[in-house]
Design a protein around this motif. Structure first.
Motif, PDB file in Angstrom:
ATOM      1  N   ILE A 233       0.887  -1.167   0.000  1.00 30.89           N
ATOM      2  CA  ILE A 233       0.000   0.000   0.000  1.00 30.89           C
ATOM      3  C   ILE A 233       0.925   1.217   0.000  1.00 30.89           C
ATOM      4  N   GLY A 234       1.207   1.722  -1.209  1.00 30.45           N
ATOM      5  CA  GLY A 234       2.156   2.824  -1.375  1.00 30.45           C
ATOM      6  C   GLY A 234       1.474   4.086  -1.866  1.00 30.45           C
ATOM      7  N   ALA A 235       2.275   5.042  -2.295  1.00 31.85           N
ATOM      8  CA  ALA A 235       1.755   6.358  -2.709  1.00 31.85           C
ATOM      9  C   ALA A 235       0.662   6.229  -3.780  1.00 31.85           C
ATOM     10  N   ALA A 239      -3.129   7.352  -3.247  1.00 33.48           N
ATOM     11  CA  ALA A 239      -3.639   8.448  -4.095  1.00 33.48           C
ATOM     12  C   ALA A 239      -4.934   8.045  -4.788  1.00 33.48           C
ATOM     13  N   ALA A 240      -5.056   6.741  -5.094  1.00 36.21           N
ATOM     14  CA  ALA A 240      -6.266   6.251  -5.769  1.00 36.21           C
ATOM     15  C   ALA A 240      -7.486   6.253  -4.849  1.00 36.21           C
ATOM     16  N   LEU A 262       1.440   9.167   5.734  1.00 31.93           N
ATOM     17  CA  LEU A 262       1.475  10.413   6.520  1.00 31.93           C
ATOM     18  C   LEU A 262       1.251  11.636   5.629  1.00 31.93           C
ATOM     19  N   ALA A 263       1.817  11.608   4.435  1.00 39.47           N
ATOM     20  CA  ALA A 263       1.624  12.738   3.513  1.00 39.47           C
ATOM     21  C   ALA A 263       0.143  12.942   3.203  1.00 39.47           C
ATOM     22  N   GLU A 264      -0.584  11.847   3.003  1.00 35.03           N
ATOM     23  CA  GLU A 264      -2.032  11.936   2.746  1.00 35.03           C
ATOM     24  C   GLU A 264      -2.799  12.351   4.006  1.00 35.03           C
ATOM     25  N   LEU A 265      -2.393  11.798   5.158  1.00 33.01           N
ATOM     26  CA  LEU A 265      -3.118  12.082   6.400  1.00 33.01           C
ATOM     27  C   LEU A 265      -2.970  13.541   6.823  1.00 33.01           C
ATOM     28  N   ARG A 266      -1.796  14.131   6.581  1.00 35.56           N
ATOM     29  CA  ARG A 266      -1.560  15.538   6.964  1.00 35.56           C
ATOM     30  C   ARG A 266      -2.541  16.472   6.262  1.00 35.56           C
ATOM     31  N   THR A 267      -2.919  16.136   5.028  1.00 36.25           N
ATOM     32  CA  THR A 267      -3.854  16.997   4.293  1.00 36.25           C
ATOM     33  C   THR A 267      -5.282  16.825   4.799  1.00 36.25           C
ATOM     34  N   GLY A 268      -5.515  15.742   5.575  1.00 40.97           N
ATOM     35  CA  GLY A 268      -6.865  15.466   6.065  1.00 40.97           C
ATOM     36  C   GLY A 268      -7.730  14.739   5.051  1.00 40.97           C
ATOM     37  N   GLU A 287       3.699  11.589  14.104  1.00 43.87           N
ATOM     38  CA  GLU A 287       2.415  12.288  13.934  1.00 43.87           C
ATOM     39  C   GLU A 287       1.215  11.354  14.064  1.00 43.87           C
ATOM     40  N   PHE A 288       1.450  10.049  14.034  1.00 49.32           N
ATOM     41  CA  PHE A 288       0.340   9.116  14.251  1.00 49.32           C
ATOM     42  C   PHE A 288      -0.352   9.382  15.599  1.00 49.32           C
ATOM     43  N   TYR A 289       0.419   9.870  16.572  1.00 49.32           N
ATOM     44  CA  TYR A 289      -0.152  10.151  17.899  1.00 49.32           C
ATOM     45  C   TYR A 289      -1.030  11.399  17.901  1.00 49.32           C
TER      46      TYR A 289
END
Length: 341
Positions: A233-235, A239-240, A262-268, A287-289
């Motif tokens: 499960i990568g970028a 993205a899909a 994390l890159a996806e999660l940061r954007t919400g 940042e998972f915490y």
């Protein structure tokens, strides 16, 4: 020593310290005493230690759990009567060695019993994700009684005709498929080892991974940890995934590219339910915490608390079958280990 007509198999408990006490309740100890010759107070935390040498030499069966000593040729040499290993937990990869198969040992695992709580956790996570329970709870708490239009906010929520994507028809994956049957959801499955006929029998739709990620509003990972599943499960897969969808991982942290996640999660844009990470306890700075769209749990989906007794009961019924000369219900075979957890 002479036991007359007592033909119960001599059984030695082998597991890490502190586990036997939680694994075996009074009912399990009573059952063990009826079906095997054993000293329930003697738990071999390290089969190399001299204090276990005589019990090991006598043992026909090892009853193992987490932290059992690897059964190397050297250990097997000291266990001339050993015929079977009954494991009261999931994976046997940590202690069953090629030497065990060369010796012709019978091996049983409680992977089926351990799969049940993981599948229950997953079902709960899938249903909560579809219902948008966690974001709603966070927002409700933040609003502190301020008037709010929840019907509009939750317009895209609900589990009616939701599409769920499962990655891996493992034992746990198959149990999740069963648990999803009563719900009005479409289940997609990505698993290169499952045929179209098998998929039809499971009442799921086979899908390629990219397609599954694009179509499902919840993607749950149930594949084994193997070199070829590393970072599967990568970028591109993330993205899909549609905006607002949820990734659930109860398998192993290594299956997900965490930097990409994390890159996806940061954007919400996405949500995540993570019971496993790489490393297993994330560093304090992770940042998972802190991300509000992450539910992080301490690798607790598998057997904990009273669920250990389910694995013990399974192992004891296997031991009873062995004593009666019957085959195990959950035998472990060497060829199956390559594709399993």
């Amino acid at each position: 020593m002479h036991h007359g007509t007592d033909n119960r198999p001599a059984t030695l408990l082998a597991m890490a310290p502190g586990i036997a006490e939680r694994l075996l309740g009074d009912a399990q100890r009573g059952h063990l005493a009826r079906i095997a010759r054993t000293d329930p107070r003697l738990v071999a935390h390290d089969l190399h230690a001299p204090e276990f040498a005589s019990a090991l030499a006598e043992a026909e069966v090892l009853l193992t759990c987490w932290g059992a000593t690897p059964l190397t040729p050297e250990i097997l040499e000291r266990a001339p009567r050993l015929r079977a290993v009954v494991h009261a937990a999931g994976s046997v990869k940590h202690h069953i060695t090629p030497a065990c198969w060369e010796r012709g040992l019978l091996v049983s695992s409680a992977a089926g019993a351990n799969a049940l709580p993981v599948a229950e956790y997953t079902l709960a996570a899938i249903l909560f994700a579809g219902k948008q329970v966690l974001p709603a709870a966070h927002h409700y708490r933040a609003l502190r009684g301020t008037d709010h239009d929840w019907r509009t906010e939750l317009a895209s929520s609900g589990n009616y005709r939701r599409t769920v994507g499962l990655v891996g028809a493992s034992r746990i994956g198959r149990r999740v498929i069963e648990l999803l049957r009563p719900f009005d959801v479409t289940t997609l499955l990505y698993d290169p080892y499952v045929t179209d006929t098998e998929a039809a029998g499971l009442s799921v739709q086979k899908a390629e991974l990219a397609d599954l990620c694009a179509r499902a509003s919840v993607v749950s990972v149930h594949a084994p940890q193997l070199p070829e599943t590393d970072g599967m499960i990568g970028a591109a897969q993330l993205a899909a995934m549609p905006d607002g969808s949820t990734l659930i991982n109860t398998s192993r942290g290594s299956l997900v590219d965490e930097a990409a996640l994390l890159a996806e999660l940061r954007t919400g844009r996405l949500h995540a339910v993570l019971d496993v990470t790489e490393p297993e306890v994330p560093p304090a700075t992770s940042e998972f915490y802190t991300l509000p769209n992450v539910l992080l749990t301490p690798h607790m989906a598998g057997s904990f608390g009273n669920e250990l007794h389910r694995m013990a009961d399974h192992a004891l019924s296997e031991l009873e079958r062995y004593a009666a000369g019957l085959p195990f219900t959950e035998p472990v075979r060497p060829d199956a280990l390559e594709h399993s957890a």
